[in-house]
Write a protein that holds these residues in place. Structure first.
Motif, PDB file in Angstrom:
ATOM      1  N   UNK A  47      10.690 -27.163 -23.357  1.00  0.00           N
ATOM      2  CA  UNK A  47      10.400 -25.887 -22.693  1.00  0.00           C
ATOM      3  C   UNK A  47      11.462 -24.875 -23.071  1.00  0.00           C
ATOM      4  N   UNK A  48      11.038 -23.650 -23.340  1.00  0.00           N
ATOM      5  CA  UNK A  48      11.990 -22.576 -23.655  1.00  0.00           C
ATOM      6  C   UNK A  48      11.603 -21.309 -22.921  1.00  0.00           C
ATOM      7  N   UNK A  49      12.611 -20.527 -22.531  1.00  0.00           N
ATOM      8  CA  UNK A  49      12.429 -19.213 -21.909  1.00  0.00           C
ATOM      9  C   UNK A  49      13.346 -18.213 -22.607  1.00  0.00           C
ATOM     10  N   UNK A  50      12.856 -16.982 -22.793  1.00  0.00           N
ATOM     11  CA  UNK A  50      13.687 -15.899 -23.306  1.00  0.00           C
ATOM     12  C   UNK A  50      13.426 -14.618 -22.546  1.00  0.00           C
ATOM     13  N   UNK A  51      14.452 -13.756 -22.474  1.00  0.00           N
ATOM     14  CA  UNK A  51      14.317 -12.537 -21.666  1.00  0.00           C
ATOM     15  C   UNK A  51      15.151 -11.413 -22.251  1.00  0.00           C
ATOM     16  N   UNK A  52      14.564 -10.215 -22.249  1.00  0.00           N
ATOM     17  CA  UNK A  52      15.311  -8.992 -22.571  1.00  0.00           C
ATOM     18  C   UNK A  52      15.186  -8.066 -21.378  1.00  0.00           C
ATOM     19  N   UNK A  53      16.313  -7.496 -20.952  1.00  0.00           N
ATOM     20  CA  UNK A  53      16.356  -6.762 -19.689  1.00  0.00           C
ATOM     21  C   UNK A  53      16.513  -5.259 -19.863  1.00  0.00           C
ATOM     22  N   UNK A  54      15.702  -4.525 -19.108  1.00  0.00           N
ATOM     23  CA  UNK A  54      15.882  -3.087 -18.901  1.00  0.00           C
ATOM     24  C   UNK A  54      16.377  -2.932 -17.470  1.00  0.00           C
ATOM     25  N   UNK A  55      17.625  -2.538 -17.304  1.00  0.00           N
ATOM     26  CA  UNK A  55      18.248  -2.520 -15.974  1.00  0.00           C
ATOM     27  C   UNK A  55      17.830  -1.275 -15.195  1.00  0.00           C
ATOM     28  N   UNK A  56      17.141  -1.512 -14.067  1.00  0.00           N
ATOM     29  CA  UNK A  56      16.679  -0.431 -13.191  1.00  0.00           C
ATOM     30  C   UNK A  56      17.249  -0.616 -11.784  1.00  0.00           C
ATOM     31  N   UNK A  57      17.165  -1.838 -11.275  1.00  0.00           N
ATOM     32  CA  UNK A  57      17.709  -2.194  -9.960  1.00  0.00           C
ATOM     33  C   UNK A  57      18.851  -3.190 -10.165  1.00  0.00           C
ATOM     34  N   UNK A 252       1.844   8.697   1.089  1.00  0.00           N
ATOM     35  CA  UNK A 252       3.245   9.117   1.132  1.00  0.00           C
ATOM     36  C   UNK A 252       4.182   7.908   1.184  1.00  0.00           C
ATOM     37  N   UNK A 253       3.771   6.893   1.894  1.00  0.00           N
ATOM     38  CA  UNK A 253       4.567   5.665   1.977  1.00  0.00           C
ATOM     39  C   UNK A 253       4.680   5.015   0.604  1.00  0.00           C
ATOM     40  N   UNK A 254       3.585   5.005  -0.160  1.00  0.00           N
ATOM     41  CA  UNK A 254       3.604   4.385  -1.493  1.00  0.00           C
ATOM     42  C   UNK A 254       4.462   5.191  -2.468  1.00  0.00           C
ATOM     43  N   UNK A 255       4.360   6.504  -2.407  1.00  0.00           N
ATOM     44  CA  UNK A 255       5.196   7.332  -3.281  1.00  0.00           C
ATOM     45  C   UNK A 255       6.672   7.103  -2.950  1.00  0.00           C
ATOM     46  N   UNK A 256       6.986   7.051  -1.664  1.00  0.00           N
ATOM     47  CA  UNK A 256       8.381   6.877  -1.241  1.00  0.00           C
ATOM     48  C   UNK A 256       8.973   5.582  -1.781  1.00  0.00           C
ATOM     49  N   UNK A 257       8.223   4.490  -1.674  1.00  0.00           N
ATOM     50  CA  UNK A 257       8.762   3.203  -2.103  1.00  0.00           C
ATOM     51  C   UNK A 257       8.851   3.113  -3.631  1.00  0.00           C
ATOM     52  N   UNK A 258       8.032   3.897  -4.322  1.00  0.00           N
ATOM     53  CA  UNK A 258       8.084   3.911  -5.794  1.00  0.00           C
ATOM     54  C   UNK A 258       9.267   4.730  -6.322  1.00  0.00           C
ATOM     55  N   UNK A 259       9.964   5.403  -5.440  1.00  0.00           N
ATOM     56  CA  UNK A 259      11.134   6.189  -5.849  1.00  0.00           C
ATOM     57  C   UNK A 259      12.426   5.375  -5.810  1.00  0.00           C
ATOM     58  N   UNK A 260      12.349   4.112  -5.419  1.00  0.00           N
ATOM     59  CA  UNK A 260      13.551   3.277  -5.381  1.00  0.00           C
ATOM     60  C   UNK A 260      14.035   2.990  -6.793  1.00  0.00           C
ATOM     61  N   UNK A 261      15.262   3.428  -7.075  1.00  0.00           N
ATOM     62  CA  UNK A 261      15.787   3.268  -8.427  1.00  0.00           C
ATOM     63  C   UNK A 261      17.272   3.567  -8.437  1.00  0.00           C
ATOM     64  N   UNK A 262      17.963   2.936  -9.356  1.00  0.00           N
ATOM     65  CA  UNK A 262      19.372   3.250  -9.561  1.00  0.00           C
ATOM     66  C   UNK A 262      19.585   4.093 -10.815  1.00  0.00           C
ATOM     67  N   UNK A 263      18.480   4.634 -11.358  1.00  0.00           N
ATOM     68  CA  UNK A 263      18.532   5.454 -12.577  1.00  0.00           C
ATOM     69  C   UNK A 263      17.622   6.671 -12.381  1.00  0.00           C
ATOM     70  N   UNK A 264      17.732   7.717 -13.252  1.00  0.00           N
ATOM     71  CA  UNK A 264      16.924   8.941 -13.103  1.00  0.00           C
ATOM     72  C   UNK A 264      15.416   8.692 -13.221  1.00  0.00           C
ATOM     73  N   UNK A 265      14.632   9.492 -12.447  1.00  0.00           N
ATOM     74  CA  UNK A 265      13.169   9.376 -12.407  1.00  0.00           C
ATOM     75  C   UNK A 265      12.526  10.690 -12.837  1.00  0.00           C
ATOM     76  N   UNK A 266      11.431  10.596 -13.603  1.00  0.00           N
ATOM     77  CA  UNK A 266      10.633  11.755 -13.980  1.00  0.00           C
ATOM     78  C   UNK A 266       9.181  11.539 -13.594  1.00  0.00           C
TER      79      UNK A 266
END
Length: 627
Positions: A47-57, A252-266
């Protein structure tokens, strides 16, 4: 957002670690911030696993993957985002679970360990992930409710390989890929794509939305089941005003929770109701935050949305960023074709690509988009055939005729247009084929290599919809549910994922959450399209006071549309060069295929979207050197 890869081999190749490492590098744009892999030999294979990360949280090493449980029974590779990870973490901590990071990956892993498959019902997010259970000797591959994050796989009893993209799987197989002929025919003739497990590459499949794949490497057995299929029964005695208010609160609740981030949002802003609602909701929730919008402006005045985009940007005091496709089309086309991995439906995908490119240049790492709004809320033309069928089954004959008149008036359509849509709804598949032939559809055009395709047992007919389960009197809602799994949404999600990941950007879709969709599917049909045939009726009402009235009153749908015919004519010489190459595709008779395309681009034949599909398919298969 990340890129994942992994495999099981009955007999692992000697240099497999090098091969896996090379395949992992093909996912670098999905995860430029971190990487790792492991290979371990077990009873029954490797078994093998590989991962590349884009850090957001959690931008620290706390989100490093593959991630392992404390007792080393479980390992996970995860692509996506769990938006309610904070709430789930608190719930698990109250149950005695300890955490060592602030990452949503650890929350997902601990959720699986504690609740097993039942955790999936608790997740608000977009995800594809694979869990390795050493004790049970299983791999569990899971995809979110809507299929927002991709997961492809190959299985042949000797090996099971999975990845976020097709190219790494091809790299590990080391054999020249072959075209899936039926999938290609269905695309070329009917624009059919992304709605089945089959991909355009023979023997490579994709896990479908809301599904879980269990692979037992001990038994060498694979099983797939659906873990989510939304109910569509109507809630009775609902008050329209109360329903409007509840929908507003949920959105509004869904938009609010989708704004969780430690990086800039557009925000990708087209000027339509859905993307405008997201932009305005962000401002409503955050009166003082900086908002960056990214929009495409067409050179064709009939497709130019700048007027509407400007209204929203002025209303929300957003910083606008515009892109133009006119001069970039030829330069970017090959790159977009490669990035998408499979043929796509029209050239609007290039504009989406350019929007993400612009966002990357402005330092944006997360983008919000309005995909799914039309599919859930009865957008586009309002699916009049489905609504009429519901009224007919309910014996609401007066409403049937009134709605017919109102739809034709409000959408400025002919009676013939309505008949066609109604016929598409009520006719069985075999009668649809007959009807298409009567109105001139050629199922075996001369440019197809018919003799070869007949030997390969190709089906020359309209593809059957395997997922359309109609509930009597709820035909419209049934149609909207179908859109999630086999309508246009799977393709739109693929386009957004590939284009955003090409620039290492996480694309978030606030409309697509389980409880939001299930609430919509429980509403009366005339809440979604009014008796006067106004589309997105309840959503327009819910957004009053948040979105400008002029936007809410729009009846047209343009989005990121391009002047496709003119764009293709501009690059006719380049298309000629592609078609004059030595590459041969077994599906087509090359000379007749080329004549059809060139005569259309020269104006000798009327333009239709099939010409783009022909160009796109040929160039895609040529770039991949498919046989």
């Amino acid at each position: 957002m990340c890129g994942i890869i992994g495999s099981w081999h009955k007999n692992c190749p000697i240099n497999y670690k090098t091969d896996l490492s090379n395949a992992l590098e093909l996912l670098i744009k999905r995860g430029p911030d971190d990487k790792d892999l492991f290979i371990e030999k077990r009873d029954g294979g490797t078994v093998s696993f590989g991962h590349r990360r884009l850090s957001i949280i959690d931008l620290t090493s706390g989100g490093h993957q593959p991630m392992h449980s404390y007792d080393n029974r479980y390992s996970i590779v995860f692509n996506g985002m769990i938006y309610n990870y904070k709430e789930l973490k608190l719930e698990l901590e109250n149950l005695g679970i300890k955490f060592v990071s602030n990452s949503d990956t650890e929350v997902l892993l601990q959720s699986w360990i504690f609740w097993k498959e039942d955790c999936l019902k608790k997740l608000v997010g977009m995800f594809s992930f694979v869990i390795y259970d050493r004790k049970l000797k299983n791999l569990f591959c899971v995809k979110d409710q809507f299929g927002m994050k991709p997961l492809f796989y190959f299985y042949d009893k000797e090996k099971f390989i999975f990845s976020s993209e097709i190219y790494p799987i091809l790299s590990l197989l080391k054999s020249k890929p072959k075209i899936n002929l039926q999938r290609s025919y269905d695309y070329l003739l009917f624009g059919n794509q992304d709605n089945l497990e089959d991909t355009f590459i023979d023997k490579i499949k994709q896990l479908k939305a809301g599904s879980i794949l269990k692979f037992s490497y001990e038994k060498n057995f694979l099983n797939i089941k659906r873990w989510w299929y939304p109910p569509i029964e109507e809630r009775k005695n609902l008050n329209f005003g109360d329903s409007v208010q509840k929908l507003k609160e949920k959105f509004l609740e869904k938009v609010k929770i989708h704004l969780r981030s430690d990086v800039p949002i557009g925000i990708a802003l087209s000027g339509g109701i859905d993307s405008s609602a997201i932009t305005c909701a962000v401002r409503h929730l955050n009166p003082n935050c900086e908002i960056n919008t990214f929009s495409y402006i067409s050179e064709d005045s009939n497709l130019n949305e700048k007027k509407w985009i400007t209204i929203v940007n002025d209303f929300t005091k957003s910083k606008s960023n515009f892109v133009f496709a006119g001069n970039d089309f030829s330069t970017d086309l090959d790159n977009v074709i490669k990035i998408q991995g499979e043929p796509f439906l029209d050239t609007s995908i290039i504009t989406e690509y350019l929007i993400f490119k612009k966002a990357k240049e402005n330092g944006i790492k997360v983008m919000l988009e309005g995909q799914g709004g039309d599919e859930l809320l009865c957008g586009y033309n309002g699916y009049p055939g489905s609504r009429l069928y519901s009224l007919l089954l309910d014996k609401e004959y007066i409403d049937f005729f009134n709605f017919s008149r109102n739809w034709r008036t409000s959408h400025q359509k002919r009676f013939y247009d309505l008949i066609v849509r109604f016929g598409q709804e009520i006719l069985p598949s075999n009668y649809k084929n007959i009807a298409l032939k009567i109105i001139g559809k050629d199922f075996t055009p001369k440019w197809l290599n018919i003799d070869y395709l007949e030997k390969e047992n190709l089906q020359f007919k309209l593809p059957e919809n395997l997922f359309y389960n109609k509930l009597p009197g709820r035909t419209l809602i049934s149609k909207l549910r179908e859109n999630i799994f086999s309508g246009g949404l799977p393709a739109l999600l693929r386009y957004a994922d590939r284009s955003s990941m090409a620039f290492s950007i996480e694309c978030r879709l606030p409309f697509l959450t389980q409880d939001f969709s299930e609430y919509i599917f429980s509403l009366p049909e005339n809440f979604l399209i009014s008796d006067r045939a106004q589309t997105k009726y309840i959503f327009r009402e819910a957004m009053k006071g948040i979105v400008p009235e002029s936007i809410l009153n729009r009846n047209d749908k343009i989005g990121f549309a391009t002047p496709e015919e003119n764009m293709l004519k501009k690059i006719k010489s380049k298309i000629n060069i592609w078609l004059d190459s030595d590459y041969e595709n077994p599906l087509i008779k090359k000379k007749l295929f080329k004549d059809e395309i060139i005569k259309t681009l020269n104006g000798q034949k009327p333009y239709n979207n099939q010409v783009w599909r022909m160009i796109n398919f040929y160039r895609w298969s040529q770039l991949l050197e498919l046989n």
